[in-house]
Design a protein around this motif. Structure first.
Motif, PDB file in Angstrom:
ATOM      1  N   VAL A   1       0.668  -1.162  -0.129  1.00  0.00           N
ATOM      2  CA  VAL A   1       0.096   0.219   0.025  1.00  0.00           C
ATOM      3  C   VAL A   1       0.895   1.174   0.050  1.00  0.00           C
ATOM      4  O   VAL A   1       1.853   1.339   0.858  1.00  0.00           O
ATOM      5  CB  VAL A   1      -0.907   0.031   1.449  1.00  0.00           C
ATOM      6  N   SER A   2       0.430   2.267  -0.757  1.00  0.00           N
ATOM      7  CA  SER A   2       1.175   3.319  -0.680  1.00  0.00           C
ATOM      8  C   SER A   2       0.287   4.723  -0.794  1.00  0.00           C
ATOM      9  O   SER A   2      -0.847   4.659  -0.951  1.00  0.00           O
ATOM     10  CB  SER A   2       2.264   3.606  -1.928  1.00  0.00           C
ATOM     11  N   HIS A   3       0.769   5.828  -0.351  1.00  0.00           N
ATOM     12  CA  HIS A   3      -0.063   6.916  -0.295  1.00  0.00           C
ATOM     13  C   HIS A   3       0.924   7.910  -1.246  1.00  0.00           C
ATOM     14  O   HIS A   3       1.893   8.192  -1.085  1.00  0.00           O
ATOM     15  CB  HIS A   3      -0.021   7.477   0.939  1.00  0.00           C
TER      16      HIS A   3
ATOM     17  N   GLU B   1      -2.519   6.392   6.865  1.00  0.00           N
ATOM     18  CA  GLU B   1      -2.133   5.725   5.574  1.00  0.00           C
ATOM     19  C   GLU B   1      -2.560   4.463   5.520  1.00  0.00           C
ATOM     20  O   GLU B   1      -2.567   3.404   6.526  1.00  0.00           O
ATOM     21  CB  GLU B   1      -0.454   5.440   5.504  1.00  0.00           C
ATOM     22  N   GLY B   2      -3.332   4.097   4.425  1.00  0.00           N
ATOM     23  CA  GLY B   2      -3.958   2.943   4.053  1.00  0.00           C
ATOM     24  C   GLY B   2      -5.361   2.869   4.533  1.00  0.00           C
ATOM     25  O   GLY B   2      -6.124   1.926   4.110  1.00  0.00           O
TER      26      GLY B   2
ATOM     27  N   GLU C   1      -4.748   6.858  -2.038  1.00  0.00           N
ATOM     28  CA  GLU C   1      -4.247   5.719  -1.358  1.00  0.00           C
ATOM     29  C   GLU C   1      -4.282   4.668  -2.655  1.00  0.00           C
ATOM     30  O   GLU C   1      -5.190   4.395  -3.271  1.00  0.00           O
ATOM     31  CB  GLU C   1      -5.061   5.019  -0.302  1.00  0.00           C
TER      32      GLU C   1
ATOM     33  N   VAL D   1      -9.350   9.583   2.524  1.00  0.00           N
ATOM     34  CA  VAL D   1      -7.971   8.711   2.160  1.00  0.00           C
ATOM     35  C   VAL D   1      -7.109   8.946   3.325  1.00  0.00           C
ATOM     36  O   VAL D   1      -7.104  10.111   3.967  1.00  0.00           O
ATOM     37  CB  VAL D   1      -7.654   8.538   0.848  1.00  0.00           C
ATOM     38  N   GLY D   2      -5.945   8.159   3.317  1.00  0.00           N
ATOM     39  CA  GLY D   2      -5.042   8.290   4.611  1.00  0.00           C
ATOM     40  C   GLY D   2      -4.729   9.813   4.689  1.00  0.00           C
ATOM     41  O   GLY D   2      -4.166  10.383   3.926  1.00  0.00           O
TER      42      GLY D   2
ATOM     43  N   CYS E   1      -4.936  13.784  -2.925  1.00  0.00           N
ATOM     44  CA  CYS E   1      -4.341  12.627  -2.067  1.00  0.00           C
ATOM     45  C   CYS E   1      -4.853  11.229  -2.670  1.00  0.00           C
ATOM     46  O   CYS E   1      -6.035  11.192  -3.109  1.00  0.00           O
ATOM     47  CB  CYS E   1      -4.732  12.669  -0.537  1.00  0.00           C
TER      48      CYS E   1
ATOM     49  N   VAL F   1      -9.297   4.016   4.366  1.00  0.00           N
ATOM     50  CA  VAL F   1     -10.298   4.697   3.239  1.00  0.00           C
ATOM     51  C   VAL F   1     -11.550   4.588   3.805  1.00  0.00           C
ATOM     52  O   VAL F   1     -12.021   3.475   4.409  1.00  0.00           O
ATOM     53  CB  VAL F   1      -9.947   4.191   1.606  1.00  0.00           C
TER      54      VAL F   1
END
Length: 139
Positions: free
Chosen positions: A20-22, A74-75, A40, A65-66, A38, A77
């Motif tokens: 997972v990334s932001h 982060e991650g 995720e 989102v994160g 932004c 939603v």
């Protein structure tokens, strides 16, 4: 630059890697003001197959989102009206992957799909985390 950390998921006889990334995506603005959106992103690769499936979640009206609000991480939603998924949880990843595959997404190329299309169905199926507030909207 370090190696990307990924986790493993096994569904039947198939093995997957996911992470997972932001990220911040530049917004086109004809007025010249710079802005970003932004996002995720859940990336899933099937072992032995080329390509990945990227399931992205953009911030927007009714969509958090994160890092985008109270309780966000982060991650994470969620929808303002209710519903939450933690993209770091294997159950959420499995639900989103199965929904994307049922929708016709395939490995073999870099597929990108809007995760909000699957959010309500997957959030309804994934059990709440221990200590997590109910996904029901408050009155």
């Amino acid at each position: 630059m370090g190696r990307r950390r990924h986790r493993h998921l096994v569904i039947g006889s198939e093995r997957f890697r996911w992470w997972v990334s932001h990220r911040h995506v530049p917004l086109p603005d004809p007025g010249g003001a710079a802005g970003t959106l932004c996002q995720e992103v859940l990336v899933v690769a099937r072992e032995g197959s080329p390509g990945v499936i990227r399931i992205f979640f953009d911030a927007g009206p009714d969509r958090v989102v994160g890092g985008g609000g109270w309780g966000a991480h982060e991650g994470g939603v969620s929808r303002v009206r209710g519903g939450y998924l933690n993209l770091h949880r294997p159950a959420a990843v499995r639900g989103l992957l199965e929904a994307a595959l049922a929708d016709g997404q395939r490995f073999g190329h870099a597929a990108q799909v809007d995760g909000w299309r699957f959010f309500d169905a997957v959030a309804a199926r994934v059990p709440a985390e221990r200590g997590e507030a109910s996904a029901e909207p408050s009155a």
